[in-house]
Scaffold this motif. Structure first.
Motif, PDB file in Angstrom:
ATOM      1  N   UNK B  79       0.956  -1.226   0.100  1.00 25.76           N
ATOM      2  CA  UNK B  79       0.094  -0.031  -0.083  1.00 25.76           C
ATOM      3  C   UNK B  79       1.031   1.119  -0.028  1.00 25.76           C
ATOM      4  N   UNK B  80       0.293   2.212  -0.422  1.00 27.97           N
ATOM      5  CA  UNK B  80       0.882   3.709  -0.347  1.00 27.97           C
ATOM      6  C   UNK B  80       1.379   3.960   1.067  1.00 27.97           C
ATOM      7  N   UNK B  81       2.549   4.384   1.399  1.00 30.74           N
ATOM      8  CA  UNK B  81       3.200   4.340   2.697  1.00 30.74           C
ATOM      9  C   UNK B  81       2.949   3.488   3.695  1.00 30.74           C
ATOM     10  N   UNK B  82       3.244   3.353   4.634  1.00 32.82           N
ATOM     11  CA  UNK B  82       3.021   2.701   5.883  1.00 32.82           C
ATOM     12  C   UNK B  82       2.835   1.265   5.514  1.00 32.82           C
ATOM     13  N   UNK B  83       1.982   0.410   6.346  1.00 39.35           N
ATOM     14  CA  UNK B  83       1.658  -1.063   5.958  1.00 39.35           C
ATOM     15  C   UNK B  83       2.581  -1.962   6.684  1.00 39.35           C
ATOM     16  N   UNK B  84       3.388  -1.211   7.728  1.00 36.44           N
ATOM     17  CA  UNK B  84       4.117  -2.137   8.536  1.00 36.44           C
ATOM     18  C   UNK B  84       3.729  -1.902  10.241  1.00 36.44           C
ATOM     19  N   UNK B  85       3.951  -2.724  10.942  1.00 35.09           N
ATOM     20  CA  UNK B  85       3.843  -2.367  12.523  1.00 35.09           C
ATOM     21  C   UNK B  85       4.732  -1.542  12.693  1.00 35.09           C
ATOM     22  N   UNK B  86       4.473  -0.212  13.603  1.00 39.12           N
ATOM     23  CA  UNK B  86       5.577   0.370  13.831  1.00 39.12           C
ATOM     24  C   UNK B  86       6.342   0.322  15.318  1.00 39.12           C
ATOM     25  N   UNK B  87       5.520  -0.445  16.222  1.00 36.75           N
ATOM     26  CA  UNK B  87       6.110  -0.669  17.450  1.00 36.75           C
ATOM     27  C   UNK B  87       6.913  -1.847  17.715  1.00 36.75           C
ATOM     28  N   UNK B  88       7.154  -2.645  16.476  1.00 36.56           N
ATOM     29  CA  UNK B  88       7.966  -3.893  16.530  1.00 36.56           C
ATOM     30  C   UNK B  88       9.170  -3.819  15.886  1.00 36.56           C
ATOM     31  N   UNK B  89      10.232  -4.633  16.013  1.00 42.96           N
ATOM     32  CA  UNK B  89      11.362  -4.704  15.440  1.00 42.96           C
ATOM     33  C   UNK B  89      11.227  -5.048  13.724  1.00 42.96           C
ATOM     34  N   UNK B  90      12.098  -4.381  12.941  1.00 43.52           N
ATOM     35  CA  UNK B  90      11.813  -4.465  11.310  1.00 43.52           C
ATOM     36  C   UNK B  90      11.918  -6.146  11.214  1.00 43.52           C
ATOM     37  N   UNK B  91      12.842  -6.982  11.852  1.00 42.35           N
ATOM     38  CA  UNK B  91      13.148  -8.293  11.537  1.00 42.35           C
ATOM     39  C   UNK B  91      11.756  -9.166  11.868  1.00 42.35           C
ATOM     40  N   UNK B  92      10.898  -8.615  13.109  1.00 43.10           N
ATOM     41  CA  UNK B  92      10.032  -9.488  13.563  1.00 43.10           C
ATOM     42  C   UNK B  92       8.850  -9.190  12.573  1.00 43.10           C
ATOM     43  N   UNK B  93       8.714  -7.868  12.336  1.00 40.14           N
ATOM     44  CA  UNK B  93       7.713  -7.503  11.392  1.00 40.14           C
ATOM     45  C   UNK B  93       7.574  -8.205  10.186  1.00 40.14           C
TER      46      UNK B  93
END
Lengths: 410, 299
Positions: B79-93
């Motif tokens: 999706x345009x911008x965002x679309x990831x969990x913000x409060x967890x680590x990148x790897x876990x996400x």
């Protein structure tokens, strides 16, 4: 199934590693314990310290009386122990009041036997002052109206000592004179309200955040709404239960450490069955309210509106809180029975009644059955409205739209 | 065989008609550009294709039929911008979202590590997503979209927040994925970014399709009768040239009917003009869009 488990695991790890959860689960009971310890220590050093803080007077507590018609010929125990001080005229009573020897005085007029009217004079404005002391003058007047027969006065005061023989199977008896009889249901009401609401709110927050992050779009293209909701409901339900378990265990451990114990009066031991019912009503209550909160999360455009709209969903859960006095004092009256069987009020109302004891077994069974049915219907309805179209519509929240969406889903 | 087939879809939100009537097909293994200015209805059209929104009318076939749960693991959507969990680590996400696409945890971890390495994000994998810069988050989103190696990749505004180096890297990646057989739909308002990438395009405006087809053919259709010339001196007058205008660092010579570019080149060489550049003037997508909108208003 794998995806449901993945969601469940993710929600659990996320919630268990959140600082706010750790603080709520461990920090709150410890802080509460510490506050009680400090207050306890202050109380031990100076027993009047707390009373001083809240402003209660520990000084003079006697009342005077002036017998204007010569009615009082027999003195009761209350005069002997100083609760009531006789004065010959109003001037001396007033003088004693000014000197702080009494807190107020009664004027007993001549025609008290016809009118029953007494006058109480007190310098401060305190409408509740007579709440717990008026009985002393009442028993004195009653004794003297009955010609000084103290035994007869006591008989009139408590006309009978009713002994009840129950032919029905024995059940838990309530000791209405014990404050614990009322305290336990009160505490149970509060705990169930907080735990169900807390766990359901976790679900609302989780979904509202995913909408805000637009992760929801990605999720909707990865798993089915049923898999996602099931994983979330179970995961966050376990989190809620864990929190309750931590509170209970910590409470018990801290109580032990402080060298105190909480003893219940005989006849009011909490049976093991109440723990089982507690678990049943928590799980079913959480399933209903958690699903409703999830539905709410699906409809609100952001977390701020989600919080504001929460009242719509939790209102039925608040009703037993508002009516808890009636539930506790008259637990076998029709309103209490209805509230404890109606599925939306039952999780709190039934636990309040069960904690008080004496509830016929068919009632919690019926309530649990109806709640299970309601939970299944609500979950199905919410899964149906959990279509991305609804979730991403961005429309402001309206109660009518929420109700319509749920009803349509049913 | 078409990977996506859209027939006359329309979608409104209350009184707002986001998409009025759009039809197009995306062929297997191509990069398809869904282009248009902001508010043209591109994202709504994408969401209809993905079954996120139900169309008011029209039909969509995706991976040979209507959307279902099985197909969700075969497509990647950014999706345009965002679309990831913000409060967890990148790897876990990345691992979590990968497992939801059907990967095992180990598989998701291995693939994520590789992609993080190639996107220069390996050193940031233990940071929370919200701690990453916008550009890093955009790259992380792209990783998430391709982690499960989908057959169909749909990306909305892929170049947002990317610097030129990373923009080129994403373009190279798209070409690489196409070579491996993936079908890609790129949705963007930055038309110049996808000119050299797309095989075919749909140009949208105000919820309708404006231009649709092979990019080169559209360009030919819109190219005027002109050449672009750059020399190290002044250009002499050339027979058959009816207009001269400055065009970036070159001069655009508009040619008379019956004059072909070869005649102009010969004339320039005969007059000993030293040429640094000589090419047939092909309009950019932005120019084509403006021209198409103006033509649309006139008709």
């Amino acid at each position: 199934m794998n995806k449901t488990l993945a969601v469940l695991r993710f929600e659990l790890i996320t919630i268990f590693t959140r600082k706010s959860f750790l603080f709520l689960a461990f920090g709150m009971p410890i802080i509460t314990f510490l506050i009680f310890q400090v207050v306890g220590a202050i109380n031990r050093n100076d027993p009047n310290a707390i009373d001083d803080i809240i402003g209660s007077s520990q000084g003079v507590d006697s009342d005077g009386f002036v017998d204007l018609g010569g009615l009082i010929t027999t003195h009761t125990e209350e005069i002997e122990n100083g609760m009531l001080v006789p004065f010959t005229d109003e001037a001396s009573a007033s003088q004693a009041l000014d000197a702080g020897e009494i807190v107020g005085y009664y004027l007993i007029p001549e025609n008290v036997s016809e009118s029953g009217k007494l006058i109480y004079i007190r310098p401060d404005f305190n409408p509740l002052a007579l709440e717990d002391k008026a009985w002393a003058i009442e028993i004195l007047v009653l004794t003297n109206l009955l010609g000084g027969d103290i035994e007869m006065a006591q008989r009139v005061w408590v006309p009978m000592d009713l002994e009840v023989t129950l032919l029905a199977p024995p059940k838990q008896q309530r000791d209405d004179s014990s404050p614990i009889t009322f305290l336990i249901p009160y505490i149970t009401t509060m705990i169930f309200y907080m735990v169900i609401l807390g766990s359901a709110s976790l679900l609302l927050n989780s979904i509202a955040k995913e909408k805000q992050n637009r992760v929801m779009e990605v999720l909707m293209l990865s798993i089915s709404p049923r898999e996602m909701l099931t994983g979330k409901i179970i995961g966050l339900g376990i989190a809620g239960l864990t929190q309750t378990l931590i509170w209970t265990s910590l409470g018990y451990i801290l109580l032990k450490l402080s060298g105190r114990s909480m003893s219940l009066p005989p006849g009011l031991e909490l049976p093991v069955s109440i723990l089982v019912w507690g678990l049943v009503f928590f799980l079913l209550g959480y399933a209903i309210y958690g699903s409703l909160m999830a539905g709410l999360g699906a409809l609100v455009p952001n977390i701020k509106e989600a919080t504001q709209a929460t009242i719509v969903v939790i209102f039925p859960l608040i009703i037993p809180m508002i009516l808890q006095s009636a539930l506790i004092e008259k637990p076998f009256d029709p309103p209490a029975i209805i509230l404890s069987i109606f599925p939306l009020t039952a999780p709190v109302a039934m636990m309040t009644r069960l904690a008080g004891g004496g509830v016929p077994l068919w009632q919690p069974f019926l309530a649990a059955g109806l709640m299970l049915l309601t939970a299944l219907i609500v979950i199905r309805a919410v899964v149906r409205l959990f279509h991305a179209q609804t979730i991403l519509s961005g429309q402001p929240f309206k109660v009518g739209r929420f109700v319509k969406a749920i009803v349509r889903g049913v | 065989m078409h990977t996506v087939k859209v027939s006359h879809i329309a979608k409104s939100f209350g009184d707002v008609k986001a998409v009025t009537d759009v039809s197009f097909e995306v062929e297997r293994g191509e990069i398809f550009g869904l282009l248009g200015p902001n508010g043209a209805g591109k994202t709504t059209a994408l969401r209809v294709i993905l079954d996120i929104f139900k169309p008011d009318s029209g039909t969509v076939s995706i991976l040979e039929g209507p959307m279902n749960d099985e197909k969700k693991s075969r497509l990647g959507y950014m999706p345009e911008e965002r679309g990831l969990y913000q409060d967890i680590t990148l790897e876990r996400c990345l691992i979590y979202l990968g497992t939801l696409k059907g990967l095992s945890k180990d598989e998701a971890r291995q693939r994520a590590e590789k992609l993080l390495e190639s996107f220069d994000l390996a050193d940031h994998k233990t940071k929370k997503v919200k701690e990453l810069s916008k550009g890093m988050q955009q790259k992380a989103q792209i990783i998430n979209t391709i982690l499960h190696r989908p057959e169909l990749i749909i990306i909305d505004e892929p170049f947002t927040a990317l610097d030129p180096v990373n923009t080129q890297m994403v373009k190279d990646l798209m070409e690489e994925l196409r070579e491996k057989g993936a079908t890609i739909i790129m949705c963007t308002h930055q038309m110049h970014q996808v000119e050299e990438l797309c095989d075919r395009i749909l140009l949208m405006d105000e919820g309708k399709d404006l231009l649709y087809g092979n990019l080169n053919e559209i360009r030919k259709q819109f190219s005027g009768h002109a050449v672009l010339v750059r020399s190290n001196g002044n250009l002499p007058s050339i027979e058959g040239v009816v207009g001269i205008e400055e065009h970036n660092s070159s001069t655009k010579l508009n040619l008379d009917d019956g004059i072909n570019p070869q005649d102009v080149l010969s004339a320039l060489l005969e007059k000993n003009v030293i040429l640094e550049k000589f090419e047939i003037a092909v309009p950019s997508l932005d120019e084509i869009f403006i021209q198409a909108v103006e033509e649309g208003k006139q008709t």
